[in-house]
Design a protein around this motif. Structure first.
Motif, PDB file in Angstrom:
ATOM      1  N   ASP A  68     -31.778  37.417 -21.604  1.00 24.15           N
ATOM      2  CA  ASP A  68     -32.404  36.500 -20.184  1.00 24.15           C
ATOM      3  C   ASP A  68     -33.508  36.309 -20.145  1.00 24.15           C
ATOM      4  O   ASP A  68     -34.051  35.214 -20.087  1.00 24.15           O
ATOM      5  CB  ASP A  68     -31.985  36.809 -19.354  1.00 24.15           C
ATOM      6  CG  ASP A  68     -32.949  38.169 -18.081  1.00 24.15           C
ATOM      7  OD1 ASP A  68     -34.210  37.804 -18.318  1.00 24.15           O
ATOM      8  OD2 ASP A  68     -32.292  39.597 -17.987  1.00 24.15           O
ATOM      9  N   ALA A  71     -25.066  31.302 -17.944  1.00 18.20           N
ATOM     10  CA  ALA A  71     -24.683  32.681 -19.053  1.00 18.20           C
ATOM     11  C   ALA A  71     -25.094  33.826 -18.257  1.00 18.20           C
ATOM     12  O   ALA A  71     -24.098  34.748 -18.630  1.00 18.20           O
ATOM     13  CB  ALA A  71     -24.802  32.505 -20.210  1.00 18.20           C
ATOM     14  N   HIS A  72     -26.169  34.077 -17.941  1.00 17.35           N
ATOM     15  CA  HIS A  72     -25.877  35.558 -17.590  1.00 17.35           C
ATOM     16  C   HIS A  72     -25.451  35.693 -15.976  1.00 17.35           C
ATOM     17  O   HIS A  72     -26.584  35.933 -15.018  1.00 17.35           O
ATOM     18  CB  HIS A  72     -27.587  36.013 -17.747  1.00 17.35           C
ATOM     19  CG  HIS A  72     -27.986  35.945 -19.183  1.00 17.35           C
ATOM     20  ND1 HIS A  72     -28.014  37.119 -20.091  1.00 17.35           N
ATOM     21  CD2 HIS A  72     -28.381  34.823 -19.176  1.00 17.35           C
ATOM     22  CE1 HIS A  72     -28.309  36.725 -21.473  1.00 17.35           C
ATOM     23  NE2 HIS A  72     -28.946  35.447 -21.206  1.00 17.35           N
ATOM     24  N   GLU A 105     -27.975  25.805 -18.274  1.00 18.32           N
ATOM     25  CA  GLU A 105     -26.245  26.511 -18.598  1.00 18.32           C
ATOM     26  C   GLU A 105     -26.329  28.131 -19.427  1.00 18.32           C
ATOM     27  O   GLU A 105     -25.541  28.528 -19.815  1.00 18.32           O
ATOM     28  CB  GLU A 105     -26.038  25.394 -19.378  1.00 18.32           C
ATOM     29  CG  GLU A 105     -24.121  25.975 -20.438  1.00 18.32           C
ATOM     30  CD  GLU A 105     -23.053  25.221 -20.983  1.00 18.32           C
ATOM     31  OE1 GLU A 105     -22.411  25.469 -21.263  1.00 18.32           O
ATOM     32  OE2 GLU A 105     -23.888  23.320 -21.120  1.00 18.32           O
ATOM     33  N   SER A 106     -27.309  27.660 -20.101  1.00 21.46           N
ATOM     34  CA  SER A 106     -27.939  29.086 -21.247  1.00 21.46           C
ATOM     35  C   SER A 106     -28.093  30.095 -19.788  1.00 21.46           C
ATOM     36  O   SER A 106     -27.978  31.191 -20.470  1.00 21.46           O
ATOM     37  CB  SER A 106     -28.789  28.670 -22.464  1.00 21.46           C
ATOM     38  OG  SER A 106     -28.732  30.104 -22.829  1.00 21.46           O
ATOM     39  N   LEU A 107     -28.631  29.903 -19.333  1.00 16.72           N
ATOM     40  CA  LEU A 107     -29.139  30.889 -18.371  1.00 16.72           C
ATOM     41  C   LEU A 107     -28.313  31.084 -16.372  1.00 16.72           C
ATOM     42  O   LEU A 107     -27.534  32.638 -16.809  1.00 16.72           O
ATOM     43  CB  LEU A 107     -30.570  30.451 -17.114  1.00 16.72           C
ATOM     44  CG  LEU A 107     -31.135  31.310 -16.250  1.00 16.72           C
ATOM     45  CD1 LEU A 107     -31.216  32.775 -16.413  1.00 16.72           C
ATOM     46  CD2 LEU A 107     -32.645  31.254 -15.792  1.00 16.72           C
ATOM     47  N   GLU A 110     -23.223  38.464 -22.909  1.00 17.82           N
ATOM     48  CA  GLU A 110     -23.404  37.721 -21.802  1.00 17.82           C
ATOM     49  C   GLU A 110     -24.881  36.484 -22.594  1.00 17.82           C
ATOM     50  O   GLU A 110     -24.899  35.733 -22.714  1.00 17.82           O
ATOM     51  CB  GLU A 110     -24.436  37.308 -20.715  1.00 17.82           C
ATOM     52  CG  GLU A 110     -23.020  38.324 -19.701  1.00 17.82           C
ATOM     53  CD  GLU A 110     -24.096  38.303 -17.889  1.00 17.82           C
ATOM     54  OE1 GLU A 110     -22.889  37.670 -16.842  1.00 17.82           O
ATOM     55  OE2 GLU A 110     -25.199  38.660 -17.749  1.00 17.82           O
ATOM     56  N   GLN A 111     -25.677  37.554 -23.370  1.00 19.22           N
ATOM     57  CA  GLN A 111     -26.619  36.733 -24.172  1.00 19.22           C
ATOM     58  C   GLN A 111     -25.794  36.315 -25.531  1.00 19.22           C
ATOM     59  O   GLN A 111     -26.847  35.096 -25.558  1.00 19.22           O
ATOM     60  CB  GLN A 111     -27.226  38.288 -24.902  1.00 19.22           C
ATOM     61  CG  GLN A 111     -28.889  37.989 -25.606  1.00 19.22           C
ATOM     62  CD  GLN A 111     -30.089  36.429 -24.616  1.00 19.22           C
ATOM     63  OE1 GLN A 111     -30.168  37.151 -24.364  1.00 19.22           O
ATOM     64  NE2 GLN A 111     -30.091  34.960 -25.357  1.00 19.22           N
ATOM     65  N   GLU A 160     -34.076  32.792 -22.067  1.00 27.32           N
ATOM     66  CA  GLU A 160     -33.344  31.405 -21.230  1.00 27.32           C
ATOM     67  C   GLU A 160     -34.690  31.277 -20.025  1.00 27.32           C
ATOM     68  O   GLU A 160     -33.773  30.393 -19.150  1.00 27.32           O
ATOM     69  CB  GLU A 160     -32.067  32.259 -20.442  1.00 27.32           C
ATOM     70  CG  GLU A 160     -30.719  32.011 -22.144  1.00 27.32           C
ATOM     71  CD  GLU A 160     -31.032  33.294 -22.673  1.00 27.32           C
ATOM     72  OE1 GLU A 160     -31.085  32.925 -24.442  1.00 27.32           O
ATOM     73  OE2 GLU A 160     -31.626  34.695 -21.997  1.00 27.32           O
ATOM     74  N   SER A 187     -24.701  32.627 -24.382  1.00 27.38           N
ATOM     75  CA  SER A 187     -25.403  32.188 -23.763  1.00 27.38           C
ATOM     76  C   SER A 187     -26.639  32.025 -24.932  1.00 27.38           C
ATOM     77  O   SER A 187     -27.468  30.138 -24.905  1.00 27.38           O
ATOM     78  CB  SER A 187     -27.241  32.762 -22.789  1.00 27.38           C
ATOM     79  OG  SER A 187     -28.108  32.675 -22.541  1.00 27.38           O
TER      80      SER A 187
END
Length: 243
Positions: A23, A198-199, A194-196, A70-71, A26, A74
């Protein structure tokens, strides 16, 4: 932030981002990463920990597995497929030769021209105290950029097939209270959101706010705060250290 921010250098092909936790990238830098990969550049991620101490309601072994998944998801959103973990202990990363060696080894493996890390200063925005992990990893990255090119420092790495790499031209620090350069966040903003997002396990434990509202609000506030110093364009700001 009072000065105008210069555009980040564009004459490079490979970047390596080294941060403490899943994260970390992100929370700001992902919009820049998306723009870079869109432009055909290669970006790899190295995480010092698996973020196992980051979710109070989840045991560390379980959290480590969740946060790794999640990483990776992401990173894929912004075009990054190479994601590595160094397995230092979350929350108690120690600055010193062992951490510098691990980061220097990663730099030698990936041979980047640009290295990206997160704020190594004592504070965020001059008022919010930074975490020990961020400070330790950020400082180690700045030092390891030189270590990676010195054949007499961590010479055992060469014996492991990792030849010295003197090609690092810049270290860019995201989230610094002393930014000097920036990347236009507009083209990569939706993928950064969207990338953040994902966490989800981490964000769900962090706030009761709707996840998308929380993520979009945070990233918009951050990129807008740099806009007045970058031609009124939402931007990801970096403190750039040339080498």
């Amino acid at each position: 932030m009072t000065e105008q921010l210069a555009p980040m250098p564009a004459d490079w092909q490979r970047a390596l981002a080294v941060v403490a936790h899943p994260d970390d990238l992100e929370y700001g830098a992902a919009a820049a990463v998306a723009a870079w990969t869109d432009g055909g550049r290669e970006v790899a991620y190295v995480l010092a920990t698996r973020g196992e101490a980051g979710i109070a309601t989840m045991e560390p072994a379980q959290a480590a597995a969740v946060r790794e998944r999640e990483q990776r998801a992401s990173a894929a959103v912004v075009g990054v497929s190479a994601v590595e973990f160094l397995d230092h202990r979350d929350g108690v990363i120690e600055y010193g030769p062992a951490l510098r060696r691990d980061v220097a080894a990663a730099i030698r493996r990936h041979r980047p021209e640009l290295v990206v890390t997160l704020n190594h200063h004592d504070t965020f925005g001059h008022t919010a105290w930074n975490t020990p992990d961020h400070r330790a990893v950020g400082r180690a990255v700045l030092d390891a950029a030189a270590d990676a090119g010195n054949r007499w420092i961590f010479s055992e790495l060469a014996e492991q097939g990792l030849a010295p790499w003197e090609g690092v031209r810049w270290v860019a620090v995201a989230g610094s209270p002393r930014p000097t350069h920036a990347v236009d966040a507009g083209p990569g903003m939706e993928r950064a959101v969207e990338s953040l997002l994902a966490h989800r396990a981490y964000i769900g434990a962090l706030t009761e706010t709707d996840p998308e509202d929380y993520v979009r609000g945070f990233l918009t506030s951050m990129t807008d705060s740099a806009a007045e110093h970058f031609g009124n364009r939402p931007a990801v700001a970096f403190e750039l250290f040339p080498r």
